[in-house]
Design a protein around this motif. Structure first.
Motif, mmCIF file in Angstrom:
data_model
loop_
_atom_site.group_PDB
_atom_site.id
_atom_site.type_symbol
_atom_site.label_atom_id
_atom_site.label_comp_id
_atom_site.label_asym_id
_atom_site.label_seq_id
_atom_site.Cartn_x
_atom_site.Cartn_y
_atom_site.Cartn_z
ATOM 1 N N SER A 122 0.834 -1.201 0.000
ATOM 2 C CA SER A 122 0.000 0.000 0.000
ATOM 3 C C SER A 122 0.868 1.250 0.000
ATOM 4 C CB SER A 122 -0.924 -0.007 1.215
ATOM 5 O OG SER A 122 -1.698 1.158 1.271
ATOM 6 N N GLU A 123 1.922 1.219 0.813
ATOM 7 C CA GLU A 123 2.836 2.375 0.877
ATOM 8 C C GLU A 123 3.553 2.574 -0.453
ATOM 9 O OE1 GLU A 123 6.699 3.929 3.472
ATOM 10 O OE2 GLU A 123 5.819 1.955 3.854
ATOM 11 N N LEU A 124 4.026 1.469 -1.057
ATOM 12 C CA LEU A 124 4.711 1.560 -2.345
ATOM 13 C C LEU A 124 3.775 2.104 -3.424
ATOM 14 C CD1 LEU A 124 7.098 0.926 -4.265
ATOM 15 C CD2 LEU A 124 6.161 -1.390 -4.499
ATOM 16 N N ASN A 125 2.554 1.612 -3.428
ATOM 17 C CA ASN A 125 1.581 2.055 -4.419
ATOM 18 C C ASN A 125 1.281 3.540 -4.274
ATOM 19 O OD1 ASN A 125 -0.250 1.277 -6.584
ATOM 20 N ND2 ASN A 125 -1.891 1.692 -5.144
ATOM 21 N N LEU A 126 1.105 3.987 -3.018
ATOM 22 C CA LEU A 126 0.829 5.405 -2.772
ATOM 23 C C LEU A 126 2.018 6.267 -3.170
ATOM 24 C CD1 LEU A 126 -1.093 7.525 -1.596
ATOM 25 C CD2 LEU A 126 -0.056 7.098 0.644
ATOM 26 N N ARG A 127 3.224 5.799 -2.874
ATOM 27 C CA ARG A 127 4.425 6.557 -3.204
ATOM 28 C C ARG A 127 4.586 6.707 -4.711
ATOM 29 N NH1 ARG A 127 7.694 3.845 -0.209
ATOM 30 N NH2 ARG A 127 8.720 2.572 -1.782
ATOM 31 N N MET A 128 4.329 5.630 -5.460
ATOM 32 C CA MET A 128 4.472 5.697 -6.907
ATOM 33 C C MET A 128 3.391 6.573 -7.528
ATOM 34 S SD MET A 128 7.201 4.102 -7.285
ATOM 35 C CE MET A 128 7.256 4.283 -9.048
ATOM 36 N N LYS A 129 2.188 6.567 -6.941
ATOM 37 C CA LYS A 129 1.123 7.437 -7.451
ATOM 38 C C LYS A 129 1.463 8.900 -7.227
ATOM 39 C CE LYS A 129 -2.963 4.494 -7.223
ATOM 40 N NZ LYS A 129 -4.264 4.248 -6.551
ATOM 41 N N ASN A 130 2.043 9.201 -6.062
ATOM 42 C CA ASN A 130 2.396 10.584 -5.755
ATOM 43 C C ASN A 130 3.513 11.088 -6.654
ATOM 44 O OD1 ASN A 130 0.495 10.700 -3.730
ATOM 45 N ND2 ASN A 130 1.917 10.172 -2.101
ATOM 46 N N LYS A 131 4.408 10.162 -7.049
ATOM 47 C CA LYS A 131 5.493 10.553 -7.952
ATOM 48 C C LYS A 131 4.971 10.791 -9.361
ATOM 49 C CE LYS A 131 9.502 8.337 -5.767
ATOM 50 N NZ LYS A 131 10.547 7.307 -5.936
ATOM 51 N N GLY A 132 3.865 10.104 -9.686
ATOM 52 C CA GLY A 132 3.323 10.216 -11.038
ATOM 53 C C GLY A 132 3.971 9.202 -11.953
ATOM 54 N N THR A 133 3.385 8.997 -13.097
ATOM 55 C CA THR A 133 3.895 8.037 -14.068
ATOM 56 C C THR A 133 5.107 8.620 -14.781
ATOM 57 O OG1 THR A 133 1.654 7.223 -14.405
ATOM 58 C CG2 THR A 133 3.300 6.629 -16.057
ATOM 59 N N ARG A 134 6.184 7.841 -14.781
ATOM 60 C CA ARG A 134 7.406 8.307 -15.440
ATOM 61 C C ARG A 134 7.657 7.506 -16.707
ATOM 62 N NH1 ARG A 134 12.046 8.893 -10.949
ATOM 63 N NH2 ARG A 134 12.066 11.109 -11.274
ATOM 64 N N VAL A 135 8.269 8.150 -17.660
ATOM 65 C CA VAL A 135 8.599 7.476 -18.907
ATOM 66 C C VAL A 135 10.082 7.151 -18.903
ATOM 67 C CG1 VAL A 135 6.753 8.589 -20.181
ATOM 68 C CG2 VAL A 135 8.975 9.691 -20.070
ATOM 69 N N ALA A 136 10.488 6.304 -19.867
ATOM 70 C CA ALA A 136 11.858 5.802 -19.866
ATOM 71 C C ALA A 136 12.887 6.925 -19.978
ATOM 72 C CB ALA A 136 12.028 4.810 -21.021
ATOM 73 N N ALA A 137 12.557 7.997 -20.698
ATOM 74 C CA ALA A 137 13.518 9.086 -20.890
ATOM 75 C C ALA A 137 13.868 9.782 -19.581
ATOM 76 C CB ALA A 137 12.950 10.095 -21.881
ATOM 77 N N GLU A 138 12.984 9.644 -18.573
ATOM 78 C CA GLU A 138 13.266 10.312 -17.302
ATOM 79 C C GLU A 138 14.268 9.536 -16.481
ATOM 80 O OE1 GLU A 138 9.456 12.662 -15.880
ATOM 81 O OE2 GLU A 138 8.982 10.556 -16.248
#
Length: 703
Positions: free
Chosen positions: A687-703
């Motif tokens: 749950s914590e990992l999922n929330l953290r990744m959502k807060n970071k937003g979706t990243r693309v490979a170039a980032e």
């Protein structure tokens, strides 16, 4: 069309669209394989399934050649397939020798030991030795999250995991990079995999490259007692196997059930088992001087009996929770009926499902298996990826084959497949029902349309009106389809709801529903409230209502109770569950409850003795016999009794106005949907990992 073949001297007739591998399996010839899996696309890269075909210049990979593509015999005779010749044997030994060149000899410490395909096939089809004397290669380990442990040096590049994540889970986060000895399975962005189905890749992995991190080095397969049972983490009713050692649940694995979950389960189903050991209630408690203190069973039941005897039946209520089995709900309903209590309910606050309309009004009438035939699906107020991850993967599987139109009315979310965003609330739904929305025409043209309404649609004050609109749309969509096809579907996110509705665990005339009972409890207008496994909401702990909580975990329900009765979790009792499509399933006991905890129906039966009421059963078999008389279809285990569609007709006739509020998803946090999951450290990490990744937003490979 069919074709006649000779396989290892046996003449067999098979469909010509099958692969040679499948034809050999039908003929009873065992073919070794690593990359091939019947639910995944064909890769043809391990070469263990080589067979000899008459007329072919060389050995053929049987998984990659269809029967219709087999070369013709030169003399016009029947085509012959040989799987046990000396040529085939030597080829397989050579392939196995190559596979083992870089594979480390670490079987004694590998968690896959004892159930490893590579071990088994090396013994059956291997050479028994290796001529390789060079240094073995080493591959850097990959961190792909808290669920899956990687030892990629063991990987044989079968790509099963890559194909599963891409084709079934719909999360393209694994891939094969590099070539030759530099080839590696890796995540594209070097981060944890965010999928509710990710751990199925461990079951697919034929070696020990992917294993389960939560129970790494905890037990060996041959130490474990195996119990076949049913999952209760959602309303799908997936077939599972619970592996135990002594009194501890060590792991949960999927069982094959083609009509329900195929052979997949969600990550929550698989890894929630540590929640069965923490925050458990193992002793009765009674609130004395404002604090819950441990007491004996007689003291706890006596205190309850005193309050029940003195209370007016009109001021007593009982609620059943999301994980309750049919047996304990039937026992509690029987007690309340004898006491004259009318205010009982198994539904969430404002949940509009009403068994008086008939079973079809609250079932998944198209059946889960029916998704495979659907050509248009309307989703209303639901996020099936969170509410029923296995069912969502089935929708994706149908979508990948093409010819499926999906529309969503509700919150826009990532469902792992493309859909048409039709709007947010009842306004757009009403347009579809009137036929003025473009998607209405797609439903009319469909031969197998489906309308799926989730808890975000029917768990609201205007839920009955929303269900009415959905029933109208389903009725309209079925006008041009097969008369036997049933398009109206309710997707339940919890395991205990359908059985409760079938039992009639709802208020009788003059009784109060869940929302009214909670309001009366908070105001002190209710004398006694009995909570049977109710943990999804709570009330004021300082109200005048005497609250009884019976459950397995010290969750929300126990915090505001005056008496706490320790019950059993789903792995600790034999109980009947009915899944979202109405399929009756029986969960088996794998371990015994901890401490003084008891099976839930036994607690209710013991309470009856203190209250002075006699129930007509003393054993589980007697209880089920009485329950089957009330609900006959409960006796038909693993069957679905199709419901009379008059219930949908009644719903369609509902003429009530809807609010303008947008539909919200019924499940906000996939990993925290019940008290067992909330007690799990692994679910907390996810749950914590999922929330953290959502807060970071979706990243693309170039980032």
């Amino acid at each position: 069309m069919t074709k006649t073949l000779i396989i290892d001297g046996k003449t067999i007739e098979v469909d010509d669209d099958l692969t040679v591998f499948q034809a050999c399996e039908l003929a009873g010839s065992e073919i070794p394989r690593f990359c091939y899996h019947e639910r995944l696309s064909i890769a043809g890269n391990c070469r263990m399934c080589l067979v000899e075909i008459s007329g072919a210049p060389k050995l053929i990979a049987s998984c990659a050649m269809s029967v219709s593509d087999m070369p013709p015999s030169r003399d016009g005779s029947l085509q012959e397939v040989k799987t046990k010749t000396e040529k085939v044997r030597k080829a397989r030994e050579g392939v196995m020798e190559f596979l083992l060149i870089n594979h480390p000899l670490d079987c004694p410490i590998c968690d896959q030991g004892g159930e490893c395909d590579l071990q088994d096939q090396a013994m059956a089809f291997g050479l028994g030795g290796s001529r390789y004397e060079e240094n073995k290669r080493a591959v850097e380990e990959k961190n792909i999250g808290p669920l899956i442990k990687t030892v990629m040096t063991r990987c044989i590049h079968c790509t099963r995991c890559v194909r599963f994540m891409t084709e079934i889970a719909g999360v393209e986060e694994l891939g094969l990079s590099g070539r030759g000895e530099d080839a590696e399975i890796t995540t594209y962005l070097q981060r944890g995999i965010l999928s509710e189905m990710s751990a199925n890749v461990v079951d697919l992995c034929p070696v020990g490259a992917l294993t389960h991190r939560p129970w790494a080095h905890a037990a060996r397969p041959w130490e474990l007692q195996k119990t076949e049972t049913i999952d209760v983490m959602d309303g799908v009713g997936s077939a599972i196997r619970v592996d135990t050692r002594w009194r501890e649940v060590m792991r949960i694995l999927p069982r094959n059930n083609d009509v329900v979950n195929e052979e997949w389960i969600s990550d929550k189903t698989r890894y929630v088992c540590d929640g069965l050991k923490s925050q458990r209630l193992d002793n009765p408690y009674l609130r004395i001087d404002g604090k819950l203190r441990p007491v004996s069973w007689d003291e706890a039941l006596g205190a309850i009996a005193t309050r029940l005897k003195s209370a007016e039946p009109s001021r007593v209520g009982a609620l059943a929770g999301d994980l309750c089995g049919a047996e304990e709900m039937f026992a509690l309903k029987s007690l309340m009926d004898q006491l004259g209590v009318k205010s009982i309910d198994c539904r969430a606050p404002y949940e509009a499902l009403d068994p008086s309309y008939g079973r079809a009004s609250y079932l998944f009438n198209s059946l889960i298996e029916g998704i495979d035939h659907a050509d248009a699906i309307l989703l209303v107020g639901t996020n099936p990826r969170l509410e029923a991850a296995v069912l969502n993967s089935r929708i994706r599987g149908r979508w990948t084959h093409g010819g499926l139109e999906v529309g969503l009315v509700g919150e826009p979310v990532d469902l792992t497949y493309a859909y048409e965003d039709l709007g947010r609330g009842p306004k757009e739904l009403a347009e579809i029902a009137r036929g003025s929305h473009p998607f209405a025409e797609k439903l009319r043209r469909a031969q197998a349309p489906m309308v799926i309404v989730g808890s975000g649609g029917f768990t609201r004050k205007d839920g009955e009106a929303v269900l009415g609109l959905c029933a109208q749309i389903a009725k309209m969509a079925c006008e041009g389809s097969d008369p036997a096809w049933q398009a109206f579907n309710v997707l339940h996110a919890v395991a205990g709801r359908v059985a409760g509705l079938d039992l009639g665990f709802v208020p009788s005339e003059g009784g109060f529903d869940t929302s009214s009972l909670l309001a009366k409890t908070n105001s002190g207008a209710l004398e006694v409230l009995y909570l049977l496994g109710v943990d999804e909401f709570s009330g004021k702990a300082d109200s005048d209502t005497f609250v009884i909580y019976q459950g397995s975990h010290g969750d929300r329900g126990a915090h505001w109770a005056d008496v706490v009765l320790p019950g059993s979790a789903y792995t600790e009792k034999s109980a009947t569950y009915v899944n979202t499509e109405g399929r009756v399933q029986i969960g088996s006991r794998a371990v015994y409850p901890p401490g003084e905890a008891k099976e839930d129906w036994k607690i209710v039966r013991a309470l009856c003795e203190h209250v002075g009421q006699v129930l007509p059963f003393n054993t589980l078999s007697e209880l089920r016999s009485k329950m089957y008389k009330l609900v006959p279809h409960f006796a038909h285990v693993d069957e679905v009794e199709l419901a009379d569609q008059s219930g949908v007709e009644k719903l369609a006739a509902v003429s009530r106005s809807c609010d303008s509020d947008a539909f919200l998803g019924g499940v906000q946090d996939f990993y925290f949907t019940n008290p067992i999951a909330r007690s799990s450290k692994i679910m907390a990490q996810m749950s914590e990992l999922n929330l953290r990744m959502k807060n970071k937003g979706t990243r693309v490979a170039a980032e």
